[in-house]
Motif scaffolding. Structure first.
Motif, PDB file in Angstrom:
ATOM      1  N   LEU A  93       0.821  -1.207   0.000  1.00 52.54           N
ATOM      2  CA  LEU A  93       0.000   0.000   0.000  1.00 52.54           C
ATOM      3  C   LEU A  93       0.856   1.259   0.000  1.00 52.54           C
ATOM      4  N   ASN A  94       1.952   1.216   0.736  1.00 51.30           N
ATOM      5  CA  ASN A  94       2.831   2.381   0.789  1.00 51.30           C
ATOM      6  C   ASN A  94       3.621   2.583  -0.495  1.00 51.30           C
ATOM      7  N   ALA A  95       3.661   1.551  -1.349  1.00 53.05           N
ATOM      8  CA  ALA A  95       4.366   1.688  -2.626  1.00 53.05           C
ATOM      9  C   ALA A  95       3.579   2.516  -3.633  1.00 53.05           C
ATOM     10  N   GLY A  96       2.289   2.714  -3.402  1.00 56.38           N
ATOM     11  CA  GLY A  96       1.471   3.543  -4.282  1.00 56.38           C
ATOM     12  C   GLY A  96       1.539   4.999  -3.866  1.00 56.38           C
ATOM     13  N   ASP A  97       1.533   5.894  -4.834  1.00 55.27           N
ATOM     14  CA  ASP A  97       1.472   7.333  -4.534  1.00 55.27           C
ATOM     15  C   ASP A  97       0.032   7.801  -4.433  1.00 55.27           C
ATOM     16  N   VAL A  98      -0.817   7.227  -5.270  1.00 53.99           N
ATOM     17  CA  VAL A  98      -2.252   7.497  -5.273  1.00 53.99           C
ATOM     18  C   VAL A  98      -2.953   6.153  -5.454  1.00 53.99           C
ATOM     19  N   HIS A  99      -4.089   5.984  -4.792  1.00 48.67           N
ATOM     20  CA  HIS A  99      -4.817   4.709  -4.888  1.00 48.67           C
ATOM     21  C   HIS A  99      -6.220   4.912  -5.446  1.00 48.67           C
ATOM     22  N   TRP A 100      -6.603   4.012  -6.380  1.00 49.14           N
ATOM     23  CA  TRP A 100      -7.988   3.947  -6.838  1.00 49.14           C
ATOM     24  C   TRP A 100      -8.880   3.404  -5.710  1.00 49.14           C
ATOM     25  N   CYS A 101     -10.068   3.962  -5.600  1.00 47.14           N
ATOM     26  CA  CYS A 101     -11.138   3.347  -4.807  1.00 47.14           C
ATOM     27  C   CYS A 101     -12.381   3.478  -5.667  1.00 47.14           C
ATOM     28  N   VAL A 102     -12.858   2.383  -6.233  1.00 51.63           N
ATOM     29  CA  VAL A 102     -13.860   2.466  -7.300  1.00 51.63           C
ATOM     30  C   VAL A 102     -15.014   1.496  -7.074  1.00 51.63           C
ATOM     31  N   ASN A 103     -16.148   1.861  -7.629  1.00 55.86           N
ATOM     32  CA  ASN A 103     -17.321   0.994  -7.724  1.00 55.86           C
ATOM     33  C   ASN A 103     -18.001   1.243  -9.058  1.00 55.86           C
ATOM     34  N   ALA A 104     -18.671   0.236  -9.575  1.00 58.40           N
ATOM     35  CA  ALA A 104     -19.459   0.417 -10.793  1.00 58.40           C
ATOM     36  C   ALA A 104     -20.705   1.241 -10.491  1.00 58.40           C
TER      37      ALA A 104
END
Length: 441
Positions: free
Chosen positions: A330-341
């Motif tokens: 998780l810390n390797a990402g700079d920005v994270h998607w959080c998505v739903n259809a």
């Protein structure tokens, strides 16, 4: 004397049976949550979990192939595992066979766990999870708590998984039945509360309460970009010196990932169909942009095939990470998607948001207005959100985050999420509320 006191204390506790479907070491998010819930309530309950043998990814280790049931004690929780057939998440028939085997196996296992005061079941697998709770209530003469993580058939209808109205009407009948027979329904979002109310159209709504999911903030926390373990993770998957936009979690049917990956063509590094090499975008500090998908699920093959077909050099697919490695990934990402259809508002609540907030990372939300997680993101200012299906706006938000790489603004988003979580969404806060609500019954 001490042993006698311990035995007396144990006898004074109420007995709580949990139907979990998946439980640790399986990587399913509900299994992880139920593990932390069970272990967190051991001071008030003697807890037994009925679940499948470790098999979330479809395969089963040889040690779980010889008997029908397996008993274990994991950190004080009694676990009764059921052998089920292996399956492929991409094969609907094998998946259904696996789920049905769990359902009937769990019904039989209910007779093997002794007296129970409370039965706790979640909405997984769909419909059958609730019916197991009703079964446990009847067999054990216990009070039934129904924890709805996802509403079905609403979820099935939202993504068009079944076209048969007869099937979806039958599903609705059975799940409303489970709600009615419960002593308490616990939902995980304000929008899910409204869905529960809508089901009963102004008639008597079952007793309910809303309690947010959580993340263990002591296990997931911000790390510096030069942390040794984070660096090792980045090196292993070619993320070194890159600006990483990450999706981490189930690569499944409810997230519109098949269409979201098409948006990434605007940010591709690789050869286009005319054979011209496109270098891909870079941040102001010169880093290349990489999109990382961490996890597995029925949509993974489609994403991999699309990436290959369109010659992406800046999409990376990474397998599920063990719980011990999750903080580093998780810390390797700079920005994270959080998505739903589209259509998932009020139906499901993507718990991955809590891990992103715990790691102190900014969130790129593709979530419907008024949904629980979007409301949390907007309340604490830990990211930017747009509506599912608005692919032009999604591309604009990606450009925004790329333009802000390494900026104080992005750092502030991540910090705001972490601070909000520490105040409102910790494991201790939510687990205590579960204890209190159950013991009120």
């Amino acid at each position: 004397m001490r042993e006698e006191n311990w035995m007396d204390s144990n006898k004074a506790k109420k007995n709580l049976l949990i139907y979990a479907h998946y439980y640790i070491p399986d990587a399913a998010s509900t299994g992880q949550i139920l593990c932390e819930l069970a272990e967190g309530m051991l001071d008030r309950f003697n807890i037994t979990v009925i679940c499948v043998v470790p098999s979330y990814l479809g395969t089963i280790d040889e040690q779980y192939k010889t008997k029908k049931y397996y008993r274990e004690n994991i950190n004080g929780v009694e676990v009764l595992r059921i052998r089920v057939p292996e399956f492929s998440k991409a094969n609907k028939k094998s998946r259904i066979k696996n789920i049905v085997s769990y359902f009937f196996g769990a019904m039989g296992a209910t007779f093997k766990v002794g007296k129970q005061d409370y039965v706790f079941s979640i909405s997984q697998p769909p419909i059958l999870g609730g019916l197991l709770g009703v079964w446990g209530k009847w067999v054990k003469h216990a009070k039934f708590i129904y924890n709805i993580q996802d509403f079905n058939p609403e979820q099935v209808l939202a993504i068009g998984y079944s076209k048969s109205k007869k099937i979806t009407d039958l599903m609705m009948h059975f799940d409303k039945f489970s709600c009615k027979k419960s002593n308490l329904v616990i939902t995980v979002g304000r929008d899910l509360v409204q869905t529960l109310k809508n089901r009963f159209e102004g008639k008597k709504v079952p007793n309910f309460v809303m309690i947010n999911n959580w993340i263990n903030e002591k296990e997931i926390y911000p790390l510096s970009s030069d942390d040794e373990n984070v660096m090792q993770f980045k090196k292993k998957y070619g993320l070194e010196d890159k600006f990483v936009i990450m999706y981490s979690g189930n690569i499944g049917l409810y997230y519109d990932l098949e269409n979201l990956i098409k948006v990434l063509k605007k940010f591709r590094k690789g050869y286009n169909k005319e054979g011209i090499y496109e270098p891909g975008p870079k941040t102001k500090d010169g880093r290349e942009v990489v999109f990382a998908f961490v996890g597995a699920g029925p949509v993974l093959d489609k994403l991999v095939n699309y990436s290959k077909k369109h010659c992406f050099e800046n999409i990376v697919f990474i397998p599920y990470q063990e719980k011990s490695q999750l903080n580093y990934s998780l810390n390797a990402g700079d920005v994270h998607w959080c998505v739903n259809a589209k259509g998932i508002k009020g139906v499901s609540c993507p718990s991955k948001a809590y891990g992103i907030m715990a790691a102190g990372k900014a969130i790129l939300g593709v979530l419907e207005d008024g949904s629980e997680i979007r409301s949390l993101i907007e309340e604490c200012g830990c990211g930017k959100c747009c509506e599912p299906g608005e692919y032009g706006k999604i591309a604009a938000e990606i450009r925004y985050f790329i333009s802000k790489a390494g900026s104080p603004e992005l750092e502030k988003m991540g910090r705001s999420g972490r601070e909000y979580l520490e105040k409102n969404l910790t494991k201790e806060v939510s687990v205590r509320r579960y204890e209190e609500e159950i013991l009120k019954l």
